[in-house]
Design a protein around this motif. Structure first.
Motif, PDB file in Angstrom:
ATOM      1  N   UNK A 202       0.847  -1.188   0.000  1.00 57.71           N
ATOM      2  CA  UNK A 202       0.000   0.000   0.000  1.00 57.71           C
ATOM      3  C   UNK A 202       0.887   1.244   0.000  1.00 57.71           C
ATOM      4  N   UNK A 203       0.703   2.117  -0.983  1.00 61.56           N
ATOM      5  CA  UNK A 203       1.409   3.400  -1.029  1.00 61.56           C
ATOM      6  C   UNK A 203       0.445   4.449  -0.493  1.00 61.56           C
ATOM      7  N   UNK A 204       0.784   5.060   0.627  1.00 59.03           N
ATOM      8  CA  UNK A 204      -0.119   5.968   1.356  1.00 59.03           C
ATOM      9  C   UNK A 204       0.441   7.382   1.214  1.00 59.03           C
ATOM     10  N   UNK A 205      -0.197   8.196   0.369  1.00 60.44           N
ATOM     11  CA  UNK A 205       0.341   9.511   0.034  1.00 60.44           C
ATOM     12  C   UNK A 205       0.027  10.577   1.073  1.00 60.44           C
ATOM     13  N   UNK A 206      -1.188  10.581   1.608  1.00 60.99           N
ATOM     14  CA  UNK A 206      -1.626  11.618   2.544  1.00 60.99           C
ATOM     15  C   UNK A 206      -3.040  11.298   3.018  1.00 60.99           C
ATOM     16  N   UNK A 207      -3.533  12.069   3.977  1.00 64.52           N
ATOM     17  CA  UNK A 207      -4.896  11.873   4.469  1.00 64.52           C
ATOM     18  C   UNK A 207      -5.446  13.212   4.917  1.00 64.52           C
ATOM     19  N   UNK A 208      -6.528  13.631   4.261  1.00 66.12           N
ATOM     20  CA  UNK A 208      -7.159  14.892   4.633  1.00 66.12           C
ATOM     21  C   UNK A 208      -8.658  14.665   4.745  1.00 66.12           C
ATOM     22  N   UNK A 209      -9.481  15.666   4.420  1.00 66.91           N
ATOM     23  CA  UNK A 209     -10.915  15.553   4.670  1.00 66.91           C
ATOM     24  C   UNK A 209     -11.743  15.640   3.392  1.00 66.91           C
ATOM     25  N   UNK A 210     -11.217  15.143   2.280  1.00 67.78           N
ATOM     26  CA  UNK A 210     -11.984  15.149   1.044  1.00 67.78           C
ATOM     27  C   UNK A 210     -12.970  13.985   1.039  1.00 67.78           C
ATOM     28  N   UNK A 211     -14.051  14.122   0.264  1.00 67.38           N
ATOM     29  CA  UNK A 211     -15.087  13.095   0.140  1.00 67.38           C
ATOM     30  C   UNK A 211     -15.738  12.778   1.485  1.00 67.38           C
ATOM     31  N   UNK A 212     -16.035  13.823   2.228  1.00 65.06           N
ATOM     32  CA  UNK A 212     -16.653  13.665   3.548  1.00 65.06           C
ATOM     33  C   UNK A 212     -17.901  14.524   3.624  1.00 65.06           C
ATOM     34  N   UNK A 223     -14.580  12.695   8.867  1.00 67.08           N
ATOM     35  CA  UNK A 223     -13.192  12.459   8.458  1.00 67.08           C
ATOM     36  C   UNK A 223     -12.573  11.351   9.298  1.00 67.08           C
ATOM     37  N   UNK A 224     -13.018  11.205  10.538  1.00 65.33           N
ATOM     38  CA  UNK A 224     -12.496  10.139  11.390  1.00 65.33           C
ATOM     39  C   UNK A 224     -12.847   8.767  10.813  1.00 65.33           C
ATOM     40  N   UNK A 225     -14.072   8.623  10.292  1.00 71.72           N
ATOM     41  CA  UNK A 225     -14.456   7.355   9.676  1.00 71.72           C
ATOM     42  C   UNK A 225     -13.623   7.083   8.429  1.00 71.72           C
ATOM     43  N   UNK A 226     -13.408   8.127   7.647  1.00 74.42           N
ATOM     44  CA  UNK A 226     -12.604   7.959   6.438  1.00 74.42           C
ATOM     45  C   UNK A 226     -11.180   7.517   6.787  1.00 74.42           C
TER      46      UNK A 226
END
Length: 481
Positions: A202-212, A223-226
Motif C-alpha cells: 500500500x502506497x499511502x500519500x496523505x490523508x485529509x478531509x476530502x469526500x466527507x 473524516x475520522x471514519x474515512x
C-alpha cells in the motif's frame, strides 16, 4: 522491534506474478454500468484483455465510450433492464455497478430477479488486487499521478506491470495496461468499500478531509471514519510505504505488518535530497537508508511531484527494478490527463490544465505554476456546493499566491444548490485579504476574450477544477472543446 528492511528482488529479476488474464479460468460476460467513467472504462479494458466478453452502458456518448466501441466493446446509451436480459447485450453473467447506483435501479432489479451476479466496482478491484502481487495507491491527493508514475517507472525498469489508473496515461495511451508483472492500482477512497480491500504494497500519500459529508451515496460521514478506512486498508495489506512528510500518517499505519517511508524528512527510508527546481521540473538525489541510489528528475514542477516520483522509484526499487531506467522514464514523464497537462500556447503563454479542486491540490498547483517563473494566471472553477461550503476559506487562501484569478461559477456535479454558497465567497475573501487580481467572471466567452487579448510570452495560464473548465484550455490553445 519491527524489521523494516524491504524484501527486495535481486537486481535484474522481475517479480513473478499472475497476470490479469488469469483472474478466472472461464471467460464470462461482464456488463458495466456507467462504463464511460474513467474507472469503469479501465475495468472494461482489463476484463476484455483477460478474455472476457464485455459490454457497457452510460447516460451519454463520450470520448471514452467512443474509444471503447472502437476497441470492440459495445456500449449502449442509457440504462435499461434489457441490457441484462436481452440481446444484443444480455443475458449477462456479471453486472458491475458502483455503490452509488440506487438499489431500485431497473438494471439491478432485473439482475437480482434473474439470478445474475451483481458485483460492486470495489469488489471487482479487490479481485484484481488479490490475483497476484499488487500495489495499491491510497490517499486524498496525488493518487492518479503517483499510480501513473509507478506503472511507467516499473515498465521502463523491466517489470511489465498491469495498471488501473483514474486518468489517461500518455505512455500507455489508456487508463489501463495489461502485463505479466505486479498489478498497480489507484484505490479511490470516495467509495467506502475500499476499506474492505488490501494489497501486497500500500502506497499511502496523505490523508485529509476530502469526500466527507453530505448525501453522496459513497461519501464518508466524518473524516475520522474515512481515516479509519485508510487504517483498515493498510492493516489488510502486506506492507505500507507512507509519506513521511505528511503529518499524522504514522498514527494510521500502526496495524501494518511492515512499514517503510518516503519523503524529504529526516529518518525516511527513501529520501529525496538536494532538490534543484527549475522552470520545467526538479532534479534530486534519491537515497535509501543513507545510501545513495542515484540521481532522478521529475519533468513536472512542484514539490508534490517530487514526492510522487520518489514513491514510484521506491516501489520500483522494492520490486527489484532497474533504478536508472526508472529514473530516466520519470524525467520524461509529462503526467496523466488533467494532472498538470500541458495543452499548448496562446500568444507565447503556456497553457496548462489541472484537476485540482480542493485546497491542498489547488495550493500545490499554484506552487508548481510559480516554479515556472512566469506570471501565474488561474481560471478556477469551484467543484460541488457541499465542497465549496466546507472549504471556501481554504480555497481562497490557496489561490492567494496566483498573480491573477478568474473565478467561474460552481460546477454542481448533480448537487442541488445550497443557499448562501456561491463562488463569490472565494473572491470576496481574497479581496478582503489584499488580493488585487481576483475577478468573478461567470461568462465563459468573456474569459476567453480577456485572456486572448492579454496573454503574453511571460504568462502561464492554468485552467483548474474538477468540472468542465478543461474545455477553456483547449479553446485558448486554438483547438475545440
Amino acid at each position: 522491534m519491527t524489521d523494516l528492511s524491504p524484501q527486495l528482488t535481486p537486481p535484474g529479476e522481475s517479480v513473478a506474478s499472475q497476470s490479469v488474464s488469469s483472474l478466472v479460468a472461464a471467460p464470462l460476460h461482464y456488463h458495466l454500468m456507467g462504463v464511460g467513467g474513467i474507472g469503469m472504462s479501465a475495468f472494461a479494458r482489463l476484463l476484455s484483455a483477460a478474455g472476457h466478453r464485455v459490454s457497457g452502458c452510460d447516460e451519454s456518448v463520450t470520448e471514452l465510450t467512443a474509444q471503447l466501441q472502437a476497441e470492440g466493446i459495445p456500449v449502449a446509451t442509457g440504462h435499461a433492464a434489457a441490457h441484462v436480459l436481452d440481446a444484443p447485450f444480455g443475458p449477462v453473467d456479471v453486472l458491475v455497478a458502483s455503490e452509488a447506483v440506487p438499489k431500485d435501479h431497473p438494471e439491478l432489479v432485473a439482475a437480482h430477479a434473474s439470478g445474475t451476479l451483481v458485483r460492486p466496482r470495489m469488489a471487482l478491484l479487490g479481485d484484481l488486487l488479490r490475483a497476484g502481487p499488487s500495489v495499491g495507491v491510497i490517499g486524498t491527493h496525488g493518487k492518479t499521478t503517483t499510480t501513473s508514475m509507478i506503472a511507467v517507472a516499473m515498465q521502463s525498469a523491466g517489470l511489465d506491470p498491469s495498471a488501473f489508473v483514474g486518468g489517461i496515461v500518455p505512455e500507455f495511451g489508456s487508463n489501463a495496461r495489461v502485463g505479466a508483472g505486479p498489478f498497480v492500482a489507484e484505490v479511490d477512497e470516495s467509495d467506502r468499500a475500499f476499506a474492505e480491500l488490501g494489497c501486497a504494497t500500500a502506497v499511502f500519500t496523505n490523508a485529509e478531509d476530502d469526500h466527507v459529508g453530505g448525501n453522496q451515496a459513497t461519501y464518508w460521514e466524518t473524516v475520522e471514519e474515512q481515516h479509519a478506512g485508510f487504517a483498515r486498508f493498510v492493516a489488510q495489506s502486506g506492507r505500507v510505504l507512507l509519506c513521511a512528510d505528511w503529518p499524522g500518517l504514522d498514527e494510521l499505519v500502526t496495524g501494518a505488518p511492515e512499514r517503510l517511508s518516503y519523503g524529504q524528512a529526516e529518518g525516511a527510508d527513501y529520501r529525496a535530497v538536494n532538490l534543484r527546481p527549475d522552470e520545467d521540473g526538479t532534479s534530486f538525489t534519491v537515497s535509501f537508508r543513507g545510501q545513495a541510489l542515484g540521481e532522478a528528475r521529475v519533468g513536472l514542477p512542484g514539490t508534490h511531484n517530487v514526492l510522487n516520483a520518489l514513491a514510484a522509484l521506491a516501489v520500483t526499487h522494492l520490486h527489484g527494478g532497474d533504478f536508472a531506467r526508472a529514473a530516466s522514464a520519470l524525467g520524461a514523464f509529462r503526467g496523466p490527463g488533467r494532472r498538470w497537462q500541458r495543452i499548448g500556447e496562446l500568444n507565447g503563454a503556456l497553457i496548462v490544465d489541472d484537476y485540482a479542486h480542493n485546497a491542498t491540490k489547488v495550493a500545490a498547483a499554484v506552487q508548481a505554476a510559480r516554479q515556472t517563473g512566469r506570471r501565474v494566471r488561474i481560471v478556477f472553477q469551484p467543484h460541488r456546493f457541499l465542497r465549496t461550503q466546507q472549504s471556501w476559506p481554504r480555497l481562497a487562501d490557496a489561490l492567494m499566491d496566483a498573480d491573477e484569478v478568474l473565478l467561474m461559477d460552481i460546477a454542481a456535479a448533480s448537487e442541488a444548490p445550497i443557499e448562501g454558497i456561491h463562488a463569490t465567497l472565494i473572491s470576496g475573501r481574497m479581496t478582503e485579504n489584499g488580493h488585487a487580481g481576483v475577478t468573478y467572471l461567470p461568462d465563459r466567452q468573456e474569459i476567453l476574450r480577456r485572456l486572448r487579448a492579454s496573454a503574453t510570452p511571460g504568462d502561464i495560464i492554468v485552467t483548474m477544477g474538477a468540472g468542465d473548465v478543461w474545455k477553456l484550455s483547449r479553446e485558448l490553445a486554438g483547438g475545440t472543446a
